[in-house]
Design an enzyme around this catalytic site. Structure first.
Site, PDB file in Angstrom:
ATOM      1  CB  SER A 116     -11.469   8.892  -3.387  1.00  0.00           C
ATOM      2  OG  SER A 116     -10.445   9.550  -2.679  1.00  0.00           O
ATOM      3  CG  HIS A 133      -1.972   1.073   1.123  1.00  0.00           C
ATOM      4  ND1 HIS A 133      -1.715   2.385   1.431  1.00  0.00           N
ATOM      5  CD2 HIS A 133      -3.259   1.021   0.707  1.00  0.00           C
ATOM      6  CE1 HIS A 133      -2.815   3.108   1.225  1.00  0.00           C
ATOM      7  NE2 HIS A 133      -3.764   2.296   0.780  1.00  0.00           N
ATOM      8  CD  GLU A 169      -5.533   0.799  -3.008  1.00  0.00           C
ATOM      9  OE1 GLU A 169      -6.625   0.328  -2.721  1.00  0.00           O
ATOM     10  OE2 GLU A 169      -4.801   1.384  -2.188  1.00  0.00           O
TER      11      GLU A 169
HETATM   12  P1  PGA Z   1      -9.567   5.963   0.593  1.00  0.00           P
HETATM   13  O1  PGA Z   1      -8.431   4.858   0.729  1.00  0.00           O
HETATM   14  O2  PGA Z   1     -10.811   5.271   0.077  1.00  0.00           O
HETATM   15  O3  PGA Z   1      -9.754   6.514   1.958  1.00  0.00           O
HETATM   16  O4  PGA Z   1      -9.095   6.974  -0.400  1.00  0.00           O
HETATM   17  C1  PGA Z   1      -8.274   3.932  -0.299  1.00  0.00           C
HETATM   18  C2  PGA Z   1      -7.119   3.019  -0.073  1.00  0.00           C
HETATM   19  O5  PGA Z   1      -6.109   3.434   0.513  1.00  0.00           O
HETATM   20  O6  PGA Z   1      -7.207   1.872  -0.484  1.00  0.00           O
END
Ligand code: PGA
Length: 272
Positions: free
Chosen positions: A221, A106, A176
């Site tokens: 998001s 991540h 991501e």
């Molecule tokens: P978020 O995080 O939906 O708060 O933007 C997404 C992620 O890190 O997978």
């Protein structure tokens, strides 16, 4: 899109919808969360759902979710199985807690812990060694056009997946892009996500990195407004939710957005 690789969808697959709680929710809150979630998603059997709590809440989540249609896993792992690594948690410890999925790479771990693709590769091996499914996050830091995002993501995947100590049965790749993650950000457009995800699928198909065709999901998001349009893109096998999924009602609502109108043909799943 300008990439010259092609990829054809493999047929119906159950949408894979997961939430990464990040560093949120105590173990007491985790028990309350799963207690509230289960009745809301009990009929979403045409979906594959999962929750990734912090390490401290995995046992509580397991107790709440055992025997249900929601899986669980972890947000990271150490590459070694045992040893002098104070504060770290290993793959056999996660497997013993019934984890089906382990996320690695991540953006926040790359940023906060200087994680490299080489380290992430060793973590993927540990996850596979213990019979769990890696969720490998890629996507790059800068905002870029879809063809460049495919190039950046597959270069990273090449470094992560080149090493293979033993055959991988299943693999999930999460696209991501870091600029789409977190408070104040907005999701990548569904059209761009579709282009990038299909490019990643094409590369994965060429490389034959796992026995089953890997699934490619999108995170950044995701909310209930954009979820349906993202899932409607060919190649988008699911969604990875962050902050919007900290509320079980919102997680269930987003998961329900991928609902198919009629029951899917289950014979098609046999080959997945
Ligand atoms: P978020 O995080 O939906 O708060 O933007 C997404 C992620 O890190 O997978």
């Amino acid at each position: 899109m300008s990439s010259n690789v092609t990829w054809s969808p493999p047929g119906i697959r159950r949408p894979l919808i997961g939430v990464n709680w990040k560093m949120n929710l105590t173990s007491s809150e985790a028990s309350a969360y799963v207690g509230a979630l289960l009745p809301l998603v009990a009929d979403l059997v045409d979906h594959e759902l999962f929750v990734l709590p912090p390490y401290t809440s995995i046992a509580a989540v397991r107790d709440g979710l055992s025997g249900s249609n929601v899986g669980w896993g972890a947000q990271d792992v150490h590459p070694d199985d045992w040893g002098p690594h104070t504060g770290d948690v290993s793959a056999p410890m996660l497997a013993d807690l019934g984890c089906r999925y382990v996320e690695v790479g991540h953006w926040e771990r790359r940023r906060d812990h200087n994680e490299t693709d080489e380290l992430i590769a060793a973590k993927v091996d540990a996850i596979v060694r213990w019979g769990m499914t890696p969720i490998v996050c890629v996507g790059g830091v800068e905002r870029m056009d879809p063809a460049s995002a495919v190039a950046a993501s597959t270069a990273s995947l090449g470094r992560i997946l080149a090493r293979r100590d033993r055959p991988r049965s299943s693999l999930i790749v999460a696209y991501e892009p870091s600029w789409a993650i977190g408070e104040g950000a907005v999701a990548a457009t569904p059209a761009d996500v579709g282009d990038v995800v299909r490019g990643i699928h094409a590369w994965l198909a060429d490389e034959r990195v796992a026995d089953e065709e890997p699934r490619v999901i999108y995170g950044g998001s995701v909310d209930r407004n954009v979820a349906e349009r993202l899932l409607a893109q060919d190649g988008v096998d699911g969604l990875f939710i962050g902050r919007e999924g900290l509320d079980p009602g919102t997680f269930a609502a987003i998961a329900g957005r991928g609902r198919q109108e009629s029951a899917p043909d289950r014979t098609l799943y046999a080959e997945l």
